[in-house]
Design an enzyme around this catalytic site. Structure first.
Site, mmCIF file in Angstrom:
data_model
loop_
_atom_site.group_PDB
_atom_site.id
_atom_site.type_symbol
_atom_site.label_atom_id
_atom_site.label_comp_id
_atom_site.label_asym_id
_atom_site.label_seq_id
_atom_site.Cartn_x
_atom_site.Cartn_y
_atom_site.Cartn_z
ATOM 1 N N SER A 70 -13.077 3.930 -3.097
ATOM 2 C CA SER A 70 -13.081 4.446 -1.725
ATOM 3 C C SER A 70 -12.569 5.875 -1.615
ATOM 4 C CB SER A 70 -12.255 3.544 -0.811
ATOM 5 O OG SER A 70 -10.885 3.627 -1.137
ATOM 6 N N LYS B 254 -5.535 5.977 1.188
ATOM 7 C CA LYS B 254 -6.468 6.646 2.104
ATOM 8 C C LYS B 254 -5.935 8.020 2.461
ATOM 9 C CE LYS B 254 -8.829 2.843 2.387
ATOM 10 N NZ LYS B 254 -9.981 2.713 1.551
#
Length: 158
Positions: free
Chosen positions: A43, A86
């Site tokens: 990701s 993230k």
């Protein structure tokens, strides 16, 4: 070694105390300095790849500030046993202009919250799925990559 049970003192002084000092030092470093974390998933590509090992600095909301574009490790809002890595896309009081399936209109990020996105949007489960997260879920901020050797160094910001 000498006679009369001195082997017990030797073991206690050399092995047990050294282990206790080492363990205490590791706990203090882990709590107040940072962690080494093994990251999996794609990701955050191309910034961080599957299998990268990074050093992170522990986050305390009273002492540290999280800025836009910092890469953070957060406790998953859906499963507390998982850490997510993230990038901070928006911080508190900024407006959310990120469109995702045209479901939610633009909104202001609440105080004490941030909006997270993965660098690889197609493969990322992030704030587009679970909304802005409380700053209290931030575990640490990624500082630099320690593995693989050909990419050792500080993590770049956009």
């Amino acid at each position: 070694m000498a006679q009369n049970g001195s082997w017990y003192k030797y073991i206690r002084n050399k092995v047990i105390f050294r282990f206790a000092y080492l363990y205490s030092g590791c706990v203090v470093i882990n709590k107040y300095v940072g962690n080494v974390i093994f990251l999996t998933g794609d990701s955050m590509q191309p910034t961080i790849y599957d299998g990268d090992i990074v050093f992170t600095r522990s986050y305390n909301p009273r002492k540290h500030e999280i800025n836009k574009n910092d890469i953070v490790c957060v406790k998953s809002p859906t499963d507390a046993g998982i850490l997510l890595c993230k990038r901070v896309a928006l911080v508190e009081h900024e407006y959310d202009n990120i469109s995702f399936n045209n479901i939610r209109p633009s909104a202001r990020i609440a105080a004490g919250h941030c909006f997270l996105l993965g660098d690889n949007l197609e493969a990322s489960s992030d704030s587009r799925a679970f909304g802005p997260i409380p700053m209290g879920l931030i575990y640490s901020r990624v500082l630099f990559r320690v593995w693989p050797p050909n990419r050792i160094g500080f993590i770049e910001k956009y």
